[in-house]
Scaffold this motif. Structure first.
Motif, PDB file in Angstrom:
ATOM      1  N   VAL A 188      74.025  33.963  -0.942  1.00  0.00           N
ATOM      2  CA  VAL A 188      75.152  34.824  -0.578  1.00  0.00           C
ATOM      3  C   VAL A 188      75.715  35.425  -1.854  1.00  0.00           C
ATOM      4  O   VAL A 188      76.038  34.703  -2.801  1.00  0.00           O
ATOM      5  N   HIS A 189      75.838  36.746  -1.882  1.00  0.00           N
ATOM      6  CA  HIS A 189      76.431  37.462  -3.010  1.00  0.00           C
ATOM      7  C   HIS A 189      77.837  37.893  -2.608  1.00  0.00           C
ATOM      8  O   HIS A 189      78.019  38.532  -1.566  1.00  0.00           O
ATOM      9  N   ILE A 190      78.800  37.545  -3.426  1.00  0.00           N
ATOM     10  CA  ILE A 190      80.188  37.918  -3.178  1.00  0.00           C
ATOM     11  C   ILE A 190      80.537  39.087  -4.096  1.00  0.00           C
ATOM     12  O   ILE A 190      80.256  39.055  -5.293  1.00  0.00           O
ATOM     13  N   ARG A 191      81.167  40.106  -3.498  1.00  0.00           N
ATOM     14  CA  ARG A 191      81.580  41.285  -4.274  1.00  0.00           C
ATOM     15  C   ARG A 191      83.088  41.462  -4.112  1.00  0.00           C
ATOM     16  O   ARG A 191      83.600  41.525  -2.997  1.00  0.00           O
ATOM     17  N   HIS A 192      83.769  41.593  -5.261  1.00  0.00           N
ATOM     18  CA  HIS A 192      85.210  41.834  -5.227  1.00  0.00           C
ATOM     19  C   HIS A 192      85.479  43.334  -5.199  1.00  0.00           C
ATOM     20  O   HIS A 192      84.977  44.074  -6.041  1.00  0.00           O
ATOM     21  N   PHE A 240      86.538  32.999   0.884  1.00  0.00           N
ATOM     22  CA  PHE A 240      86.614  32.627   2.298  1.00  0.00           C
ATOM     23  C   PHE A 240      87.725  33.355   3.051  1.00  0.00           C
ATOM     24  O   PHE A 240      87.682  33.456   4.267  1.00  0.00           O
ATOM     25  N   ALA A 241      88.708  33.872   2.329  1.00  0.00           N
ATOM     26  CA  ALA A 241      89.881  34.480   2.969  1.00  0.00           C
ATOM     27  C   ALA A 241      89.517  35.802   3.641  1.00  0.00           C
ATOM     28  O   ALA A 241      89.121  36.758   2.976  1.00  0.00           O
ATOM     29  N   ASN A 242      89.622  35.826   4.964  1.00  0.00           N
ATOM     30  CA  ASN A 242      89.416  37.049   5.752  1.00  0.00           C
ATOM     31  C   ASN A 242      88.080  37.731   5.492  1.00  0.00           C
ATOM     32  O   ASN A 242      87.982  38.956   5.532  1.00  0.00           O
ATOM     33  N   SER A 243      87.032  36.956   5.231  1.00  0.00           N
ATOM     34  CA  SER A 243      85.742  37.556   4.872  1.00  0.00           C
ATOM     35  C   SER A 243      84.610  37.252   5.858  1.00  0.00           C
ATOM     36  O   SER A 243      83.562  37.879   5.790  1.00  0.00           O
ATOM     37  N   GLY A 244      84.787  36.275   6.702  1.00  0.00           N
ATOM     38  CA  GLY A 244      83.714  35.874   7.606  1.00  0.00           C
ATOM     39  C   GLY A 244      82.703  34.928   6.976  1.00  0.00           C
ATOM     40  O   GLY A 244      81.736  34.525   7.628  1.00  0.00           O
ATOM     41  N   LEU A 245      82.901  34.559   5.713  1.00  0.00           N
ATOM     42  CA  LEU A 245      81.940  33.693   5.019  1.00  0.00           C
ATOM     43  C   LEU A 245      81.802  32.338   5.710  1.00  0.00           C
ATOM     44  O   LEU A 245      80.684  31.868   5.929  1.00  0.00           O
ATOM     45  N   VAL A 269      86.157  31.845  -8.754  1.00  0.00           N
ATOM     46  CA  VAL A 269      85.337  30.650  -8.558  1.00  0.00           C
ATOM     47  C   VAL A 269      86.216  29.490  -8.104  1.00  0.00           C
ATOM     48  O   VAL A 269      85.953  28.855  -7.074  1.00  0.00           O
ATOM     49  N   GLU A 270      87.282  29.209  -8.863  1.00  0.00           N
ATOM     50  CA  GLU A 270      88.122  28.061  -8.517  1.00  0.00           C
ATOM     51  C   GLU A 270      88.782  28.216  -7.146  1.00  0.00           C
ATOM     52  O   GLU A 270      88.796  27.263  -6.359  1.00  0.00           O
ATOM     53  N   SER A 271      89.297  29.391  -6.832  1.00  0.00           N
ATOM     54  CA  SER A 271      89.952  29.539  -5.528  1.00  0.00           C
ATOM     55  C   SER A 271      88.949  29.397  -4.389  1.00  0.00           C
ATOM     56  O   SER A 271      89.258  28.801  -3.347  1.00  0.00           O
ATOM     57  N   SER A 272      87.738  29.907  -4.575  1.00  0.00           N
ATOM     58  CA  SER A 272      86.699  29.780  -3.543  1.00  0.00           C
ATOM     59  C   SER A 272      86.233  28.340  -3.404  1.00  0.00           C
ATOM     60  O   SER A 272      85.991  27.860  -2.292  1.00  0.00           O
ATOM     61  N   VAL A 273      86.106  27.642  -4.519  1.00  0.00           N
ATOM     62  CA  VAL A 273      85.699  26.234  -4.489  1.00  0.00           C
ATOM     63  C   VAL A 273      86.768  25.384  -3.815  1.00  0.00           C
ATOM     64  O   VAL A 273      86.454  24.501  -3.001  1.00  0.00           O
ATOM     65  N   ARG A 274      88.025  25.642  -4.131  1.00  0.00           N
ATOM     66  CA  ARG A 274      89.107  24.895  -3.476  1.00  0.00           C
ATOM     67  C   ARG A 274      89.061  25.116  -1.960  1.00  0.00           C
ATOM     68  O   ARG A 274      89.192  24.175  -1.182  1.00  0.00           O
ATOM     69  N   ALA A 275      88.882  26.368  -1.533  1.00  0.00           N
ATOM     70  CA  ALA A 275      88.804  26.656  -0.103  1.00  0.00           C
ATOM     71  C   ALA A 275      87.608  25.952   0.520  1.00  0.00           C
ATOM     72  O   ALA A 275      87.722  25.346   1.593  1.00  0.00           O
ATOM     73  N   ALA A 276      86.451  26.026  -0.136  1.00  0.00           N
ATOM     74  CA  ALA A 276      85.248  25.371   0.387  1.00  0.00           C
ATOM     75  C   ALA A 276      85.475  23.873   0.553  1.00  0.00           C
ATOM     76  O   ALA A 276      85.113  23.293   1.580  1.00  0.00           O
ATOM     77  N   GLY A 277      86.065  23.254  -0.454  1.00  0.00           N
ATOM     78  CA  GLY A 277      86.354  21.825  -0.374  1.00  0.00           C
ATOM     79  C   GLY A 277      87.305  21.496   0.756  1.00  0.00           C
ATOM     80  O   GLY A 277      87.104  20.540   1.508  1.00  0.00           O
TER      81      GLY A 277
END
Length: 187
Positions: free
Chosen positions: A51-55, A94-99, A122-130
């Motif tokens: 999965v490639h994430i684009r800001h 993860f926020a509002n992305s459908g991931l 990275v950190e915010s996505s990792v925190r959400a994933a956890g």
């Protein structure tokens, strides 16, 4: 440390051309892109999910504003046609992305996360994933950040910012591993 599962997804965050803009400042880990490429090559060879994430920024003047070349993926890390691309407007992928839904519908429970900026997206996505219950692994040598000033104006070197961010993630949200260890775990 967890072993890498057969359907573990490689999540590559914000590896866009805008990350090389000089206005972002000095960075750490000059080998991060090479390490991301090593992971990407291994995932592709094993036909594991990528999965490639684009800001895409909502902030005027951002290197990631829509329509600018800074939004494009770096050539060496560009997604293949069958690889999933997620666009985000905030640091958390993860926020509002459908991931999360994309991962859950494929029964993917383990994530290996690489990319930039260590202490932001990275950190915010990792925190959400956890928090969402994913078995999350941060590829420490496949991430980087930039020098950062704190609220008192003190400049912190990117190496320190990176190390503290990895420690934050390791506390409650993820395992932190070097790329060599991850690749060895693939078997």
């Amino acid at each position: 440390m967890p072993s890498i599962k057969a359907n573990a997804a490689l999540i590559i965050i914000d590896m866009q051309k805008g990350m090389s803009d000089p206005k972002l400042g000095r960075r750490n880990n000059p080998d991060a892109e090479l390490n991301i490429q090593r992971l990407l090559d291994s995932w592709r060879q094993a036909q594991r999910p990528v999965v490639h994430i684009r800001h895409i920024s909502r902030t005027a003047g951002s290197v990631f504003s829509p329509g600018q070349t800074g939004c494009e993926f770096q050539d060496a890390l560009a997604p293949l046609a069958l690889e999933h691309v997620v666009e985000k407007n905030v640091p958390d992928a993860f926020a509002n992305s459908g991931l999360e839904r994309w991962l859950r519908t494929r029964s993917i429970q383990q994530l290996v996360i690489a990319g930039v900026v260590t202490n932001n997206s990275v950190e915010s996505s990792v925190r959400a994933a956890g928090c969402l219950g994913f078995d999350t692994i941060v590829a420490a040598s496949a991430c980087y950040t930039f020098d950062q000033k704190d609220l008192t104006g003190r400049l912190w070197p990117a190496e320190d910012v990176h190390a503290l961010s990895l420690a934050n993630m390791a506390m409650d949200y993820a395992s932190v591993m070097d790329v060599n260890r991850i690749l060895a775990e693939l078997g």
